[in-house]
Design a protein around this motif. Structure first.
Motif, PDB file in Angstrom:
ATOM      1  N   ALA A  31      -3.862  17.716   1.662  1.00 18.41           N
ATOM      2  CA  ALA A  31      -3.842  16.308   2.059  1.00 18.41           C
ATOM      3  C   ALA A  31      -2.448  15.694   1.947  1.00 18.41           C
ATOM      4  N   GLY A  32      -1.591  16.257   1.091  1.00 19.84           N
ATOM      5  CA  GLY A  32      -0.214  15.761   0.989  1.00 19.84           C
ATOM      6  C   GLY A  32      -0.074  14.635  -0.010  1.00 19.84           C
ATOM      7  N   PRO A  33       1.175  14.286  -0.344  1.00 18.48           N
ATOM      8  CA  PRO A  33       1.423  13.286  -1.395  1.00 18.48           C
ATOM      9  C   PRO A  33       1.217  11.845  -0.952  1.00 18.48           C
ATOM     10  N   SER A  34       1.099  11.591   0.348  1.00 19.50           N
ATOM     11  CA  SER A  34       1.062  10.208   0.823  1.00 19.50           C
ATOM     12  C   SER A  34      -0.297   9.537   0.629  1.00 19.50           C
ATOM     13  N   ARG A  35      -1.342  10.322   0.393  1.00 15.73           N
ATOM     14  CA  ARG A  35      -2.669   9.731   0.207  1.00 15.73           C
ATOM     15  C   ARG A  35      -3.497  10.634  -0.694  1.00 15.73           C
ATOM     16  N   ALA A  36      -4.531  10.049  -1.282  1.00 14.52           N
ATOM     17  CA  ALA A  36      -5.445  10.822  -2.123  1.00 14.52           C
ATOM     18  C   ALA A  36      -6.419  11.595  -1.241  1.00 14.52           C
ATOM     19  N   PRO A  37      -6.651  12.878  -1.522  1.00  9.77           N
ATOM     20  CA  PRO A  37      -7.645  13.627  -0.748  1.00  9.77           C
ATOM     21  C   PRO A  37      -9.044  13.118  -1.043  1.00  9.77           C
ATOM     22  N   LEU A  72     -28.701   9.738  -9.031  1.00  6.27           N
ATOM     23  CA  LEU A  72     -27.506   8.895  -8.982  1.00  6.27           C
ATOM     24  C   LEU A  72     -27.199   8.278 -10.342  1.00  6.27           C
ATOM     25  N   GLU A  73     -28.229   7.829 -11.049  1.00  4.75           N
ATOM     26  CA  GLU A  73     -28.003   7.243 -12.370  1.00  4.75           C
ATOM     27  C   GLU A  73     -27.430   8.267 -13.332  1.00  4.75           C
ATOM     28  N   ARG A  74     -27.963   9.474 -13.302  1.00  8.86           N
ATOM     29  CA  ARG A  74     -27.479  10.508 -14.215  1.00  8.86           C
ATOM     30  C   ARG A  74     -26.064  10.957 -13.870  1.00  8.86           C
ATOM     31  N   SER A  75     -25.800  11.140 -12.595  1.00 15.57           N
ATOM     32  CA  SER A  75     -24.463  11.568 -12.212  1.00 15.57           C
ATOM     33  C   SER A  75     -23.433  10.470 -12.447  1.00 15.57           C
ATOM     34  N   ALA A  76     -23.849   9.198 -12.311  1.00 18.40           N
ATOM     35  CA  ALA A  76     -22.926   8.091 -12.595  1.00 18.40           C
ATOM     36  C   ALA A  76     -22.450   8.143 -14.044  1.00 18.40           C
ATOM     37  N   ARG A  77     -23.371   8.440 -14.957  1.00 15.78           N
ATOM     38  CA  ARG A  77     -22.974   8.564 -16.360  1.00 15.78           C
ATOM     39  C   ARG A  77     -22.053   9.762 -16.556  1.00 15.78           C
ATOM     40  N   ARG A  78     -22.363  10.857 -15.901  1.00 16.03           N
ATOM     41  CA  ARG A  78     -21.561  12.070 -16.046  1.00 16.03           C
ATOM     42  C   ARG A  78     -20.140  11.883 -15.520  1.00 16.03           C
ATOM     43  N   LEU A  79     -20.009  11.108 -14.454  1.00 18.26           N
ATOM     44  CA  LEU A  79     -18.714  10.955 -13.776  1.00 18.26           C
ATOM     45  C   LEU A  79     -17.991   9.665 -14.150  1.00 18.26           C
ATOM     46  N   GLU A  80     -18.534   8.931 -15.097  1.00 17.32           N
ATOM     47  CA  GLU A  80     -17.972   7.625 -15.459  1.00 17.32           C
ATOM     48  C   GLU A  80     -16.505   7.718 -15.865  1.00 17.32           C
ATOM     49  N   ARG A  81     -16.130   8.809 -16.510  1.00 12.57           N
ATOM     50  CA  ARG A  81     -14.759   8.933 -17.014  1.00 12.57           C
ATOM     51  C   ARG A  81     -13.720   9.012 -15.898  1.00 12.57           C
ATOM     52  N   PHE A  82     -14.158   9.267 -14.663  1.00  9.64           N
ATOM     53  CA  PHE A  82     -13.208   9.354 -13.561  1.00  9.64           C
ATOM     54  C   PHE A  82     -12.921   7.989 -12.936  1.00  9.64           C
ATOM     55  N   GLY A  83     -13.574   6.961 -13.414  1.00 13.50           N
ATOM     56  CA  GLY A  83     -13.259   5.594 -13.025  1.00 13.50           C
ATOM     57  C   GLY A  83     -13.356   5.333 -11.544  1.00 13.50           C
ATOM     58  N   ASP A  84     -12.321   4.711 -10.989  1.00 13.69           N
ATOM     59  CA  ASP A  84     -12.379   4.285  -9.592  1.00 13.69           C
ATOM     60  C   ASP A  84     -12.119   5.425  -8.607  1.00 13.69           C
ATOM     61  N   ARG A  85     -12.052   6.647  -9.108  1.00 13.52           N
ATOM     62  CA  ARG A  85     -11.978   7.806  -8.207  1.00 13.52           C
ATOM     63  C   ARG A  85     -13.365   8.173  -7.672  1.00 13.52           C
ATOM     64  N   VAL A  86     -14.398   7.489  -8.139  1.00 16.00           N
ATOM     65  CA  VAL A  86     -15.778   7.838  -7.798  1.00 16.00           C
ATOM     66  C   VAL A  86     -16.450   6.681  -7.062  1.00 16.00           C
ATOM     67  N   ARG A  87     -17.061   6.997  -5.935  1.00 17.08           N
ATOM     68  CA  ARG A  87     -17.893   6.029  -5.212  1.00 17.08           C
ATOM     69  C   ARG A  87     -19.214   6.708  -4.899  1.00 17.08           C
ATOM     70  N   LEU A  88     -20.308   6.172  -5.464  1.00 24.52           N
ATOM     71  CA  LEU A  88     -21.626   6.759  -5.276  1.00 24.52           C
ATOM     72  C   LEU A  88     -22.476   5.849  -4.393  1.00 24.52           C
TER      73      LEU A  88
END
Length: 327
Positions: A31-37, A72-88
């Motif tokens: 994806a390159g350095p200019s944007r997040a993959p 979704l509720e369970r995975s949200a808790r599991r992925l909470e530490r990734f903050g705004d990198r996650v959109r469910l």
């Protein structure tokens, strides 16, 4: 993840995790350095694959879809530490175009479809997916929808029941089972998984019952596919996901029975074909393949993985990479 002879307490283990990371990694790195993959997990489940991707690619953003609010509720808790990198998103994967539009994302760099029934659905007895538990005949992945397995077995006409068992369960005794269901429901509504599983077992020849695992497996698969519209949704979702990949983008699909795998094989093969009319001396650029296949046929899990994770026994993996934009 598809229903098999489920043993409770095995825990959630992402299927073919190493191979999924290996196949999707190049697209996320390119994806390159200019944007997040952007990584699309179209069937989030408990978030095992998603967690591993986010750990392996610290800049990656996740778009995670699931029709099951419990997952979704369970995975949200599991992925909470990734903050705004996650959109469910509470969505079925054929709703992908709308999800990406709302997120302001014209493309995704990598996509994963892990089809069938997820770990939460198998592990919660009252969901009615597993014939090894006695539970209400439900089988809804999204419990906000109306249609249940009980409605199918108690209200569908006999011919339609037989068709579903034959087409979606590849059940050669579909007519016998459908007739037995109709006779039973005339006495009292069929409302439990155990009653249905016992009915199926007594409806097929004794010699057949002694081989091939639980005889109810094919019937339960057929009902689940009908209740959740799985094959029709997959036929719509795969082209949408492929269309969202940029050049260099990759997709991995994990299928758990031949009906799913057949659809995936057909869609990917069509995208990887040169459609230049026969007889022309050179291939026309606009007819060159849009994708290349990354696997030779469908890859199974290793013997080592199936030993430690029985849910991987029936998996078949296919993958592809976009070569050029659509004409």
């Amino acid at each position: 993840m598809d229903v098999g002879d489920h043993a409770a307490g095995t825990g959630h283990v992402p299927v073919m995790l190493g191979r999924v990371l290996e196949l999707l990694g190049p697209a996320l790195e390119a994806a390159g350095p200019s944007r997040a993959p952007v990584y699309l997990d179209a069937t989030l489940g408990l978030g095992g694959h998603a967690e591993a991707v986010l750990e392996a690619h610290p800049r990656a953003l996740l778009i995670g879809l699931d029709r099951d609010t419990t997952a979704l509720e369970r995975s949200a808790r599991r992925l909470e530490r990734f903050g705004d990198r996650v959109r469910l998103e509470h969505a079925v994967y054929d709703e992908l175009p709308g999800v990406l539009e709302r997120a302001g994302l014209p493309t995704v760099d990598a996509a994963l479809f892990d089809l069938g029934v997820s770990s939460p659905q198998l592990d919660e007895a009252d969901r009615g997916f597993a014939y090894s538990y006695d539970a209400p005949l439900d089988m809804r992945m999204d419990r906000s929808q109306r249609l249940t397995a009980a409605e199918v077995v108690n209200e569908y006409p006999p011919a339609e029941l037989a068709r579903i068992l034959r087409e979606y369960g590849e059940e050669r005794f579909a007519q016998r089972i459908a007739s037995a269901i109709v006779r039973e429901r005339e006495r009292a509504p069929l409302d439990s998984t155990r009653r249905l599983a016992d009915l199926v077992r007594t409806s097929i020849p004794a010699a057949t019952r002694r081989t091939g695992g639980n005889p109810a497996k094919r019937t339960f698969q057929a009902l689940r596919i009908e209740v959740n519209g799985e094959l029709d949704i997959l036929r719509r979702a795969l082209p949408a996901a492929l269309g969202a990949l940029p050049v260099g983008g990759r997709i991995v699909v994990l299928s758990y029975h031949s009906l799913e795998d057949r659809i995936v094989k057909r869609v990917l093969a069509a995208e990887a074909a040169d459609t230049t009319p026969p007889g022309l001396p050179v291939a026309l650029p606009e007819h060159r393949p849009r994708f290349r296949l990354l696997t030779r046929g469908a890859e199974p899990a290793s013997a080592e993985e199936t030993t430690t994770n029985p849910r991987a026994e029936s998996v078949r993996l296919r993958a592809a990479e976009r070569l050029r934009e659509a004409s």
